[in-house]
Design a protein around this motif. Structure first.
Motif, PDB file in Angstrom:
ATOM      1  N   LYS A 226       0.836  -1.209   0.000  1.00 50.07           N
ATOM      2  CA  LYS A 226       0.000   0.000   0.000  1.00 50.07           C
ATOM      3  C   LYS A 226       0.864   1.250   0.000  1.00 50.07           C
ATOM      4  N   ARG A 227       1.949   1.201   0.781  1.00 53.38           N
ATOM      5  CA  ARG A 227       2.867   2.359   0.768  1.00 53.38           C
ATOM      6  C   ARG A 227       3.494   2.542  -0.608  1.00 53.38           C
ATOM      7  N   ALA A 228       3.815   1.425  -1.279  1.00 46.46           N
ATOM      8  CA  ALA A 228       4.388   1.527  -2.628  1.00 46.46           C
ATOM      9  C   ALA A 228       3.404   2.160  -3.595  1.00 46.46           C
ATOM     10  N   VAL A 229       2.125   1.765  -3.479  1.00 44.78           N
ATOM     11  CA  VAL A 229       1.096   2.372  -4.334  1.00 44.78           C
ATOM     12  C   VAL A 229       0.998   3.867  -4.054  1.00 44.78           C
ATOM     13  N   ALA A 230       1.056   4.231  -2.762  1.00 41.41           N
ATOM     14  CA  ALA A 230       0.981   5.650  -2.414  1.00 41.41           C
ATOM     15  C   ALA A 230       2.157   6.432  -3.014  1.00 41.41           C
ATOM     16  N   VAL A 231       3.342   5.825  -3.005  1.00 40.57           N
ATOM     17  CA  VAL A 231       4.518   6.491  -3.586  1.00 40.57           C
ATOM     18  C   VAL A 231       4.329   6.691  -5.089  1.00 40.57           C
ATOM     19  N   VAL A 232       3.842   5.657  -5.791  1.00 40.99           N
ATOM     20  CA  VAL A 232       3.620   5.770  -7.232  1.00 40.99           C
ATOM     21  C   VAL A 232       2.570   6.836  -7.525  1.00 40.99           C
ATOM     22  N   ILE A 233       1.517   6.878  -6.709  1.00 38.12           N
ATOM     23  CA  ILE A 233       0.480   7.905  -6.898  1.00 38.12           C
ATOM     24  C   ILE A 233       1.068   9.297  -6.716  1.00 38.12           C
ATOM     25  N   ALA A 234       1.956   9.440  -5.740  1.00 41.88           N
ATOM     26  CA  ALA A 234       2.593  10.744  -5.522  1.00 41.88           C
ATOM     27  C   ALA A 234       3.455  11.138  -6.717  1.00 41.88           C
ATOM     28  N   TYR A 235       4.217  10.161  -7.268  1.00 42.81           N
ATOM     29  CA  TYR A 235       5.013  10.443  -8.474  1.00 42.81           C
ATOM     30  C   TYR A 235       4.114  10.849  -9.638  1.00 42.81           C
ATOM     31  N   ALA A 236       2.995  10.125  -9.794  1.00 46.09           N
ATOM     32  CA  ALA A 236       2.083  10.438 -10.900  1.00 46.09           C
ATOM     33  C   ALA A 236       1.496  11.831 -10.744  1.00 46.09           C
ATOM     34  N   GLU A 237       1.143  12.170  -9.498  1.00 45.91           N
ATOM     35  CA  GLU A 237       0.568  13.493  -9.251  1.00 45.91           C
ATOM     36  C   GLU A 237       1.600  14.590  -9.541  1.00 45.91           C
ATOM     37  N   ARG A 238       2.851  14.330  -9.164  1.00 46.01           N
ATOM     38  CA  ARG A 238       3.899  15.315  -9.440  1.00 46.01           C
ATOM     39  C   ARG A 238       4.115  15.477 -10.944  1.00 46.01           C
ATOM     40  N   GLU A 239       4.049  14.353 -11.671  1.00 39.65           N
ATOM     41  CA  GLU A 239       4.223  14.422 -13.124  1.00 39.65           C
ATOM     42  C   GLU A 239       3.069  15.175 -13.786  1.00 39.65           C
ATOM     43  N   LYS A 240       1.856  14.979 -13.277  1.00 39.07           N
ATOM     44  CA  LYS A 240       0.713  15.704 -13.831  1.00 39.07           C
ATOM     45  C   LYS A 240       0.832  17.203 -13.562  1.00 39.07           C
ATOM     46  N   ASN A 241       1.289  17.556 -12.379  1.00 41.74           N
ATOM     47  CA  ASN A 241       1.491  18.973 -12.070  1.00 41.74           C
ATOM     48  C   ASN A 241       2.565  19.570 -12.974  1.00 41.74           C
ATOM     49  N   ASN A 242       3.602  18.784 -13.237  1.00 42.71           N
ATOM     50  CA  ASN A 242       4.667  19.256 -14.130  1.00 42.71           C
ATOM     51  C   ASN A 242       4.135  19.452 -15.542  1.00 42.71           C
ATOM     52  N   ALA A 243       3.264  18.515 -15.979  1.00 42.73           N
ATOM     53  CA  ALA A 243       2.673  18.642 -17.320  1.00 42.73           C
ATOM     54  C   ALA A 243       1.810  19.889 -17.416  1.00 42.73           C
ATOM     55  N   THR A 244       1.079  20.187 -16.359  1.00 41.41           N
ATOM     56  CA  THR A 244       0.252  21.405 -16.346  1.00 41.41           C
ATOM     57  C   THR A 244       1.132  22.656 -16.418  1.00 41.41           C
ATOM     58  N   LYS A 245       2.246  22.599 -15.700  1.00 40.45           N
ATOM     59  CA  LYS A 245       3.175  23.732 -15.723  1.00 40.45           C
ATOM     60  C   LYS A 245       3.782  23.923 -17.118  1.00 40.45           C
ATOM     61  N   ILE A 246       4.157  22.792 -17.757  1.00 41.43           N
ATOM     62  CA  ILE A 246       4.748  22.875 -19.104  1.00 41.43           C
ATOM     63  C   ILE A 246       3.731  23.427 -20.094  1.00 41.43           C
ATOM     64  N   ALA A 247       2.479  22.965 -19.963  1.00 33.52           N
ATOM     65  CA  ALA A 247       1.438  23.452 -20.869  1.00 33.52           C
ATOM     66  C   ALA A 247       1.258  24.962 -20.725  1.00 33.52           C
ATOM     67  N   GLY A 248       1.340  25.465 -19.508  1.00 37.96           N
ATOM     68  CA  GLY A 248       1.234  26.912 -19.286  1.00 37.96           C
ATOM     69  C   GLY A 248       2.407  27.659 -19.900  1.00 37.96           C
ATOM     70  N   GLN A 249       3.609  27.093 -19.766  1.00 34.59           N
ATOM     71  CA  GLN A 249       4.799  27.732 -20.353  1.00 34.59           C
ATOM     72  C   GLN A 249       4.708  27.772 -21.871  1.00 34.59           C
ATOM     73  N   ILE A 250       4.252  26.663 -22.470  1.00 39.04           N
ATOM     74  CA  ILE A 250       4.135  26.619 -23.930  1.00 39.04           C
ATOM     75  C   ILE A 250       3.127  27.664 -24.413  1.00 39.04           C
ATOM     76  N   ASN A 251       2.005  27.747 -23.719  1.00 43.66           N
ATOM     77  CA  ASN A 251       0.974  28.720 -24.114  1.00 43.66           C
ATOM     78  C   ASN A 251       1.511  30.151 -24.012  1.00 43.66           C
ATOM     79  N   ASP A 252       2.248  30.427 -22.952  1.00 45.44           N
ATOM     80  CA  ASP A 252       2.808  31.769 -22.769  1.00 45.44           C
ATOM     81  C   ASP A 252       3.836  32.086 -23.858  1.00 45.44           C
ATOM     82  N   LEU A 253       4.707  31.101 -24.183  1.00 45.16           N
ATOM     83  CA  LEU A 253       5.714  31.320 -25.212  1.00 45.16           C
ATOM     84  C   LEU A 253       5.087  31.510 -26.585  1.00 45.16           C
ATOM     85  N   GLU A 254       4.034  30.766 -26.860  1.00 41.95           N
ATOM     86  CA  GLU A 254       3.372  30.916 -28.163  1.00 41.95           C
ATOM     87  C   GLU A 254       2.806  32.324 -28.317  1.00 41.95           C
ATOM     88  N   LEU A 255       2.172  32.839 -27.275  1.00 41.10           N
ATOM     89  CA  LEU A 255       1.625  34.196 -27.344  1.00 41.10           C
ATOM     90  C   LEU A 255       2.738  35.227 -27.574  1.00 41.10           C
TER      91      LEU A 255
END
Length: 225
Positions: free
Chosen positions: A44-73
């Motif tokens: 269960k702890r291992a699953v929690a760790v993987v979920i935390a990694y996935a959540e961090r990756e999703k937050n990073n993807a959201t950040k990258i999407a914002g940077q791309i949108n800003d650079l395009e403008l």
């Protein structure tokens, strides 16, 4: 001969190990269930760790999407101002960010698949652990019952059987004596010759068996006359 001797030693060792395992099966089962429960908590702890990694990756993807949108403008604005150099620099940065976003998307997909797989395994393991725990409770109850059964001496059981047989014989004799008493009462109260004569005399059939008060009074009057 030596091979046979070593085979015999191995066989006896195996038999002894099996005997020890059988004699301590319930204790071994308890420890195995504790180990399984600890392992499940680790999973269960291992699953929690993987979920935390996935959540961090999703937050990073959201950040990258914002940077791309800003650079395009900003790149579009640079082109409007005929700043090809700035627009080219922005396009290069956007390309890098898009490559990073693609890698992040692949990592997120991998994390999601791994999370689903681990959750299924944890759920199945929890079901199996609960079933084993229920089985252990049944085994515990059976062991306690067998232990109580073993504390009953054989002499107690045989004494109970003898007492039951004695009680049965006593009840049989008492039933027989009661039947004899009933038969005697029936014989005593049953019809007899004397009883029949008495009932006939009382009904006026034949001479009375003893003088009646009216007859005695008539005889006394006759004497006075």
């Amino acid at each position: 001969m030596f091979k046979m001797f070593t085979t015999l030693v191995r066989a006896r060792t195996h038999d002894a190990a099996e005997a020890i395992e059988d004699a301590n099966a319930l204790t071994i089962l308890r420890q195995q269930l504790r180990d399984a429960a600890d392992g499940l908590q680790g999973a269960k702890r291992a699953v929690a760790v993987v979920i935390a990694y996935a959540e961090r990756e999703k937050n990073n993807a959201t950040k990258i999407a914002g940077q791309i949108n800003d650079l395009e403008l900003r790149a579009v604005e640079a082109l409007r101002q005929d700043r090809e150099d700035l627009a080219t620099e922005a396009a290069s940065a956007i390309a890098e960010l898009e490559a990073e976003a693609a890698a992040s998307a692949r990592a997120t997909a991998h994390y999601d698949a791994e999370i689903r797989r681990l959750r299924e395994q944890v759920s199945l393991s929890e079901q199996r652990l609960r079933a084993l725990q229920r089985g252990k409770q049944i085994a515990d109850a059976a062991a306690r019952t067998q232990k109580l059964r073993g504390t009953m001496p054989d002499g107690v059981v045989s004494s109970l059987r003898e007492a039951e047989a004695t009680l049965e014989r006593l009840q049989s004799r008492q039933d027989h004596a009661e039947a004899v008493d009933v038969a005697l009462r029936d014989l005593t109260t049953g019809p007899s010759a004397e009883g029949t004569v008495a009932r006939l005399a009382a009904a006026g059939c034949g001479a009375p068996l003893r003088p009646e008060a009216a007859h005695v009074l008539d005889r006394l009057r006759a004497k006075t006359a």
